[in-house]
Design a protein around this motif. Structure first.
Motif, PDB file in Angstrom:
ATOM      1  N   ASP A 149       0.798  -1.320   0.010  1.00  0.00           N
ATOM      2  CA  ASP A 149      -0.078   0.093  -0.097  1.00  0.00           C
ATOM      3  C   ASP A 149       0.848   1.268  -0.007  1.00  0.00           C
ATOM      4  O   ASP A 149       0.577   2.260  -0.738  1.00  0.00           O
ATOM      5  CB  ASP A 149      -0.904   0.111   1.262  1.00  0.00           C
ATOM      6  CG  ASP A 149      -2.147  -0.773   0.981  1.00  0.00           C
ATOM      7  OD1 ASP A 149      -2.577  -1.280  -0.033  1.00  0.00           O
ATOM      8  OD2 ASP A 149      -2.884  -1.217   2.356  1.00  0.00           O
ATOM      9  N   PHE A 150       1.921   1.166   0.783  1.00  0.00           N
ATOM     10  CA  PHE A 150       2.784   2.420   0.887  1.00  0.00           C
ATOM     11  C   PHE A 150       3.529   2.707  -0.518  1.00  0.00           C
ATOM     12  O   PHE A 150       3.550   3.730  -1.034  1.00  0.00           O
ATOM     13  CB  PHE A 150       3.702   2.182   1.984  1.00  0.00           C
ATOM     14  CG  PHE A 150       4.706   3.556   2.220  1.00  0.00           C
ATOM     15  CD1 PHE A 150       4.236   4.584   2.607  1.00  0.00           C
ATOM     16  CD2 PHE A 150       6.023   3.441   1.943  1.00  0.00           C
ATOM     17  CE1 PHE A 150       4.883   5.724   2.712  1.00  0.00           C
ATOM     18  CE2 PHE A 150       6.895   4.339   1.982  1.00  0.00           C
ATOM     19  CZ  PHE A 150       6.266   5.631   2.331  1.00  0.00           C
TER      20      PHE A 150
ATOM     21  N   ARG B 146       2.335   1.909  -3.444  1.00  0.00           N
ATOM     22  CA  ARG B 146       1.282   2.527  -3.989  1.00  0.00           C
ATOM     23  C   ARG B 146       1.207   3.974  -4.065  1.00  0.00           C
ATOM     24  O   ARG B 146       1.078   4.693  -4.897  1.00  0.00           O
ATOM     25  CB  ARG B 146      -0.207   2.006  -3.784  1.00  0.00           C
ATOM     26  CG  ARG B 146      -0.380   0.661  -4.566  1.00  0.00           C
ATOM     27  CD  ARG B 146      -1.746   0.209  -4.509  1.00  0.00           C
ATOM     28  NE  ARG B 146      -1.747  -1.307  -4.813  1.00  0.00           N
ATOM     29  CZ  ARG B 146      -1.780  -1.967  -3.789  1.00  0.00           C
ATOM     30  NH1 ARG B 146      -1.938  -1.670  -2.645  1.00  0.00           N
ATOM     31  NH2 ARG B 146      -1.595  -3.396  -4.346  1.00  0.00           N
ATOM     32  N   LEU B 147       1.208   4.378  -2.692  1.00  0.00           N
ATOM     33  CA  LEU B 147       1.322   6.042  -2.450  1.00  0.00           C
ATOM     34  C   LEU B 147       2.484   6.479  -2.934  1.00  0.00           C
ATOM     35  O   LEU B 147       2.491   7.753  -3.607  1.00  0.00           O
ATOM     36  CB  LEU B 147       1.259   6.163  -1.044  1.00  0.00           C
ATOM     37  CG  LEU B 147       0.148   6.068   0.124  1.00  0.00           C
ATOM     38  CD1 LEU B 147       0.609   6.293   1.202  1.00  0.00           C
ATOM     39  CD2 LEU B 147      -0.917   7.151  -0.473  1.00  0.00           C
TER      40      LEU B 147
END
Lengths: 190, 190
Positions: free
Chosen positions: A179-180, A182-183
């Motif tokens: 997820d990170f 993706r950021l």
């Protein structure tokens, strides 16, 4: 010849220490247990590693060497290899626990692992900036540079480990790390 | 009346413990030093806190209470108050060091602070998701939900503390935290 055997013995001790730590955790691992596993007296072990802290720093250095050889190719680290490293860590709570417990202790005044960690993090931030630059170029989302994103990438890896160690069922460490990324990638698909 | 005095004494002890920890760090803080500062014998102190760990968990709970009363308004936490909390933390390395060292120890098997931290982090992730939802709505960059970004926000705060404690001159903790908020905000201006 003597030096080669001594090196070999040192490696045996570190491997034994890692096994004992993985089985019993950082607190339960004693010099006596490590000495027994490798067929030395405790006195003999102290010849190689004079304190428990010295042995643990040795294990951490060895871990960094393994991870480095496994996690980079000839061109150096890549972001997908870092992702694999987090997945690998999720399968070995013992060594992650050791690392996290020692990192925690190391910030106290005069701790024997403090210098190891201070130097390690300076180097890790440089490596992370290189990885980020190779993957995303000079400009990341939010106007960040690779150098400014590097401590965040490092912090996410460490911080997730604590949450995951405390409650593995509540935190999907590799998923959260992706997820990170993706950021950092600046979109929903990466 | 007796209960009120006992509560007051407990608060005095926690305040003294916090002072001693801020001055000497976690390792240097002894029950004897805390007892002396508050005008108790060590035996008298043990009546309120039977172990050093119990006293430290007490300090951490008290810290959470202070931060909560200072860091939220009537509508609850807000992201700008969280930013102020990180700035505040950068001015009190002693208590951050205590927190970080105890968090590190807590992940080891059977540690007395483990339950405190496990429950705390479950609650912190819920709070962080609330803050993120109030600030950014349901959809964050990278397709993340507030619930999926919450462990990352938590991890960044913790992870940055370790890097900053090890080398304050190399890591601008509040600046790096604002950088992360920029990533979550999805643009360069916030």
């Amino acid at each position: 010849m003597v030096r080669a055997r001594s090196e070999e013995r040192r490696t045996d001790i570190l491997r034994a220490a890692l096994e004992v730590i993985a089985e019993r955790g950082y607190r339960g691992a004693t010099l006596g247990a490590v000495a027994e596993r490798v067929g030395l007296t405790q006195q003999g072990l102290l010849h190689y590693f004079p304190t428990k802290e010295a042995l643990l720093v040795g294990v951490l250095e060895e871990r960094d060497r393994w991870d480095t050889s496994g996690g980079r190719d000839r061109e150096g680290w890549r972001l997908d290899l870092l992702e694999s490293l987090v997945e690998y860590n999720a399968m070995r709570p013992g060594i992650v626990q050791t690392f996290s417990a020692l990192l925690g202790e190391s910030v106290t005044d005069g701790h024997p692992a403090r210098e190891f960690f201070t130097e390690r993090y300076a180097q890790v931030r440089v490596n992370m900036a290189d990885i980020l630059r190779a993957e995303f170029g000079e400009r990341l989302p939010g106007g960040l540079t690779p150098e400014r994103a590097a401590p965040l990438l490092t912090a996410v890896m460490d911080g997730l480990q604590y949450q995951w160690l405390l409650d593995p069922s509540a935190v999907d460490m590799p998923g959260a790390f992706r997820d990170f990324l993706r950021l950092l990638g600046g979109d929903g698909t990466r």
